[in-house]
Enzyme design. Structure first.
Site, mmCIF file in Angstrom:
data_model
loop_
_atom_site.group_PDB
_atom_site.id
_atom_site.type_symbol
_atom_site.label_atom_id
_atom_site.label_comp_id
_atom_site.label_asym_id
_atom_site.label_seq_id
_atom_site.Cartn_x
_atom_site.Cartn_y
_atom_site.Cartn_z
ATOM 1 N N GLU A 49 -42.840 16.980 12.333
ATOM 2 C CA GLU A 49 -43.507 16.654 11.086
ATOM 3 C C GLU A 49 -44.390 17.842 10.763
ATOM 4 O O GLU A 49 -45.308 18.166 11.514
ATOM 5 C CB GLU A 49 -44.348 15.395 11.313
ATOM 6 C CG GLU A 49 -44.463 14.500 10.117
ATOM 7 C CD GLU A 49 -45.294 13.285 10.463
ATOM 8 O OE1 GLU A 49 -44.820 12.427 11.231
ATOM 9 O OE2 GLU A 49 -46.423 13.202 9.976
ATOM 10 N N ASP A 60 -56.769 12.115 5.454
ATOM 11 C CA ASP A 60 -56.876 12.749 6.757
ATOM 12 C C ASP A 60 -58.310 12.839 7.263
ATOM 13 O O ASP A 60 -59.245 13.040 6.489
ATOM 14 C CB ASP A 60 -56.278 14.167 6.694
ATOM 15 C CG ASP A 60 -54.762 14.119 6.657
ATOM 16 O OD1 ASP A 60 -54.183 13.522 7.580
ATOM 17 O OD2 ASP A 60 -54.174 14.635 5.697
#
Lengths: 263, 406
Positions: A49, A60
């Site tokens: 990823e 995030d």
């Protein structure tokens, strides 16, 4: 059949769970990031990823925010992120690469242009955090048409009523976000995750991979055991942030992969 | 024109939250169910008379509405052209227009059973308004504020703390309003079950832009009635300053279908809208992109990375603009211009000296544009400018720029 589909088919045949590793493209800089990515397949990573840096990564936590900042400060661009995938493809045509990030850099590039370039570079799937099913016309449907998987996030707030809409245009696999929160935050517990994974698997034949809050080989093993695989991101990115060499990072990743593959 | 619903400018957004191509719901899956729930709750409240009765009561007795429409006589004489009116939203409780919207959202939060309120703030006006209403209703309040803004808006930080709010200085990014909004969204995604995100401007995922506009449009609705009473006709020009654009949208919305009314939004030009990008003029110097849940004009580089805004005014320091403004810009219904820090400071001084009103630096941008255009307009031209905030919070910034030691 994409590289992602083949990957899960092979793992099923081997009776193994998938280990997905997240790294930020261009972190800490282009060369070192490329070196790390090139070592991931050998470290036991089944799916890579690759984070696409963005100035405003709203989902995030601090670890991945800082990774994105490091990458951007050192001149990482979408073009250079595609270049890392091209470099990987020179030596590895099997390991799937999923690009994970936010929509604006792609929208800014132009969706059609981006999809053609991503396909050409050897990207297999996309996870775009800020594109829920309500915005499928933007990128999800064009991506599938271009032959790329569009991997959707399902979360603890995705209830049974909403789940069909989330699964509808998903392909490759389903990424179950194990916690309500940002990357690198609370620890996921297999006992909490198992019923949610079971609920999703009842509604789809796609593999279900669990991410967010997995930091150790033991956690990777216990979470992978109740799903089709697991993702580790922040724990790896922390090592990169601490200045570890590509070999050191790969060695750490190998311990996580072994954990997941024990499941 | 108002009867012609097809050509009306007031029908947006559509059911997907779009104003033309702008707006939308670009949020993570974790937040999506909540946003749908909020939309449903807002649709119910919108047609619920008891909701609006409660709003009217609070607006009148708690905020002090209607705010006056004031003829700025000496300013008019000084500029020697158009007749200038101020809509005095700086006289509201907490000193700005922000509370109009906060009351609506907090009432909604209570209807939804959410008892923890989070907000982002730039200048601190939205943070103060949110902390104020949370104190009134006994709700927990957490305000995210860029570390840079915490430094330049100390009085408002202290005010929020006095009101019982927790103020979290945001150090991610460059520590301004954009980064505060990122961290508020990170909090929201983590505490989605008990938390209501009270957004301070006409941006964010649908239904926020429409909802905040509806709560702020009390400004334009009042101004219209007041102008009709004072002058027997509509204003010729209405104008307001724009960061995210909530006070402007509030003033503009009730006038959108009055074709005789010229609408001018004033963006923060910072040090000047040029290639150095030291400004926050998203419409003048940006291009369409996706950030904070909506598509709109954004300051960004060639690779789609968001640039930091720059302005003397913390309240305008945002690299985007509400999606409805983006649409009004593209359709040509409203015009958008920019004013530099220096021009805004001159307006600040003039307004203080001529009218005895110390304005916030945000509306000084709108006033500076009025100062530019009024002298060349005939005396019968009516201008209505939204004085959206008072300047108490800005005196330290102004002193610094004037080279005065306090």
């Amino acid at each position: 059949m994409t590289r992602i589909d083949s990957c899960f088919e092979r793992l099923r045949g081997e009776g193994k769970k998938a280990f997905v590793a997240y790294v930020m493209a261009g972190d800490p800089d282009y060369e070192r990031s490329r070196d790390i990515v090139l070592k991931l397949p050998e470290a036991g990573v089944d799916i890579i990823e690759l984070g696409l840096p963005f100035t405003d990564p709203m989902a995030d936590g601090p670890t991945i925010q800082r990774a994105g900042q490091r990458a951007l400060e050192n001149g990482q661009t979408l073009e250079k992120t595609l270049q890392i995938v091209r470099e990987l493809r020179k030596q590895d045509d099997r390991t799937p690469v999923v690009m994970m990030g936010y929509y604006n850099p792609i929208y800014s590039r132009g969706v059609d242009r981006f999809l053609a370039e991503a396909k050409e570079a050897g990207i297999d799937g996309l996870i775009i955090v800020d594109l829920p099913p309500e915005e499928d016309d933007e990128l999800c449907l064009p991506a599938q048409e271009a032959g790329l998987n569009f991997i959707r996030l399902a979360t603890p707030t995705t209830d049974s009523k909403r789940l069909p809409a989330v699964l509808k245009n998903t392909s490759g696999f389903v990424y179950y976000v194990s916690i309500t929160g940002i990357t690198g935050a609370a620890a996921a517990e297999a006992v909490d995750v198992a019923p949610d994974v079971a609920r999703i698997k009842e509604a789809t034949d796609l593999p279900v991979v669990v991410g967010f809050g997995i930091r150790s080989p033991e956690a990777a093993e216990s979470i992978a055991a109740v799903a089709d695989g697991c993702v580790v991101g922040s724990a790896i990115v922390s090592e990169i942030g601490a200045g570890k060499s590509a070999d050191e990072v790969a060695a750490f990743v190998a311990t996580l992969a072994e954990g997941a593959h024990r499941a | 024109m108002p009867d012609d619903r097809i050509n009306s400018f007031t029908q947006g957004p559509d059911e997907t939250g779009r104003f033309g191509i702008f707006g939308g719901r670009f949020v993570s899956e974790t937040l999506m169910p909540l946003i749908l729930e909020l939309q449903e709750e807002y649709e119910k409240a919108k047609t619920d008379e008891s909701f609006w009765a409660q709003m009217d009561d609070l607006w009148e007795h708690y905020v002090g509405r209607p705010s006056p429409l004031y003829y700025a006589e000496r300013m008019t004489e000084h500029l020697g052209g158009a007749k200038i009116y101020f809509k005095r939203d700086e006289l509201n409780h907490t000193g700005a227009h922000k509370i109009n919207n906060v009351l609506g959202q907090i009432l909604l939060a209570r209807r939804m059973g959410k008892n923890r309120i989070i907000a982002e703030t730039g200048a601190g006006q939205h943070g103060v308004a949110t902390a104020t209403v949370c104190a009134k209703f006994g709700l927990k309040c957490v305000v995210y504020m860029g570390a840079h803004d915490v430094e330049r808006q100390k009085p408002n930080v202290f005010r929020m703390k006095l009101l019982g709010a927790e103020v979290i200085p945001v150090t991610s990014g460059r520590g301004t309003l954009k980064d505060a909004m990122n961290d508020a969204m990170r909090d929201w995604v983590t505490n989605v079950r008990d938390t209501f995100y009270c957004i301070g401007t006409v941006a964010g995922p649908h239904p926020y832009p429409a909802m905040v506009r509806d709560f702020q449009s009390i400004i334009g609705t009042e101004a219209k009635a007041q102008m009709l009473k004072a002058e027997g006709r509509l204003p010729d020009i209405i104008t307001a300053a724009i960061g995210g654009g909530s006070n402007a949208m509030g003033l503009f919305y009730p006038f959108l279908d009055d074709p005789s009314v010229r609408i001018i939004g004033v963006e923060a030009g910072g040090k000047g809208v040029d290639e150095t990008m030291q400004h926050c003029a998203s419409l003048t110097g940006g291009r369409p992109g996706v950030l904070h849940g909506n598509r709109t004009y954004l300051l960004q580089d060639d690779d789609g990375q968001i640039l930091e805004g720059f302005s003397i005014s913390a309240g305008l320091d945002y690299p985007g603009i509400g999606p409805e403004h983006a649409w009004l810009h593209d359709t040509g219904r409203a015009e958008y211009v920019s004013i530099t820090d220096k021009e805004a400071l001159e307006a600040f001084k003039l307004c203080t000296e001529l009218e005895g009103i110390i304005p916030a630096l945000e509306p000084c941008h709108a006033l500076a544009h009025v100062m530019k255009i009024a002298p060349d307009l005939p005396a019968e031209t009516l201008i209505c400018m939204n004085m959206c905030g008072r300047g108490d919070k800005d005196i330290f910034t102004v002193a610094k720029h004037l080279g005065v030691e306090l």
